[in-house]
Design an enzyme around this catalytic site. Structure first.
Site, mmCIF file in Angstrom:
data_model
loop_
_atom_site.group_PDB
_atom_site.id
_atom_site.type_symbol
_atom_site.label_atom_id
_atom_site.label_comp_id
_atom_site.label_asym_id
_atom_site.label_seq_id
_atom_site.Cartn_x
_atom_site.Cartn_y
_atom_site.Cartn_z
ATOM 1 N N CYS A 165 104.498 -25.191 -76.612
ATOM 2 C CA CYS A 165 103.573 -24.081 -76.825
ATOM 3 C C CYS A 165 102.122 -24.589 -76.882
ATOM 4 O O CYS A 165 101.587 -24.992 -75.859
ATOM 5 C CB CYS A 165 103.970 -23.279 -78.055
ATOM 6 S SG CYS A 165 103.264 -21.623 -78.095
ATOM 7 N N HIS A 201 110.003 -22.636 -77.623
ATOM 8 C CA HIS A 201 110.235 -23.423 -78.839
ATOM 9 C C HIS A 201 111.698 -23.843 -78.981
ATOM 10 O O HIS A 201 112.467 -23.204 -79.712
ATOM 11 C CB HIS A 201 109.814 -22.610 -80.070
ATOM 12 C CG HIS A 201 108.350 -22.401 -80.172
ATOM 13 N ND1 HIS A 201 107.517 -23.303 -80.782
ATOM 14 C CD2 HIS A 201 107.567 -21.402 -79.711
ATOM 15 C CE1 HIS A 201 106.275 -22.863 -80.707
ATOM 16 N NE2 HIS A 201 106.285 -21.715 -80.062
ATOM 17 N N GLU A 259 112.799 -26.205 -80.695
ATOM 18 C CA GLU A 259 113.019 -26.662 -82.071
ATOM 19 C C GLU A 259 113.460 -25.536 -82.998
ATOM 20 O O GLU A 259 113.906 -25.789 -84.113
ATOM 21 C CB GLU A 259 111.749 -27.352 -82.612
ATOM 22 C CG GLU A 259 110.613 -26.424 -83.001
ATOM 23 C CD GLU A 259 109.750 -25.925 -81.855
ATOM 24 O OE1 GLU A 259 108.731 -25.279 -82.159
ATOM 25 O OE2 GLU A 259 110.062 -26.161 -80.670
#
Length: 171
Positions: free
Chosen positions: A27, A148, A150
């Protein structure tokens, strides 16, 4: 992120780090790793460079337009199982506008694209090979994702980064 790096005196050390180390930007980090940025805030955008791409800030719209999408990803373990990409359309959400490797740069590998049916209305007329559909790419030991990974319980992108960027000659 860039302002904090500049104010804390980390911008130049980070630029030196990127020149020799594996780095993954997600991002806003993808924006920082890009060679050029369009749609910057007034006064421009500090970047680290590292990946030969041009990226646009705010390419996906506002934060209320966040979404998740199944991605088919090249090179992940268990490639037949889609990866659930979490796209947070926050103020720094990037869209890849173009790939611009120089003659001495490592080649760019497109790792994942967003299906055109999932693009925002303003981009819905694009074909599947347009750079704006790219959501993950690799150039040498640098890795960029505009979503994302994660935020999921699926660690295959992290495995990919370690295998292909951190220890490419060891595994």
């Amino acid at each position: 992120m860039a302002i904090l790096a500049r104010v804390s005196g980390l911008l130049e050390p980070l630029r030196q780090f990127v020149k020799t180390k594996p780095v993954w930007g997600t991002c806003a980090g993808a924006i920082m790793l890009s060679q050029m940025v369009e749609g910057t805030k007034k006064g421009g955008q500090d970047i680290l460079g590292g990946i030969s791409t041009t990226i646009a800030r705010n390419g996906w719209g506002s934060q209320v337009e966040s979404f998740e999408a199944d991605l088919n990803v090249v090179g992940l373990r268990d490639p037949k199982r889609p990866f659930k990409g979490v796209f947070i359309r926050a103020p720094a959400s990037p869209v890849v506008l173009g790939l611009t490797p120089g003659p001495n740069d490592a080649p760019i590998q497109v790792i994942a694209r967003l299906h055109t049916s999932l693009l925002p209305q303003s981009l819905s007329s694009l074909d599947e090979n347009d750079p704006k559909t790219i959501v993950a790419l690799r150039q040498g030991r640098h890795f960029l994702t505009t979503f994302h990974p994660e935020l999921t319980q699926d660690h295959r992108f992290h495995e990919y980064f370690v295998k292909e960027c951190v220890f490419p000659d060891m595994i």
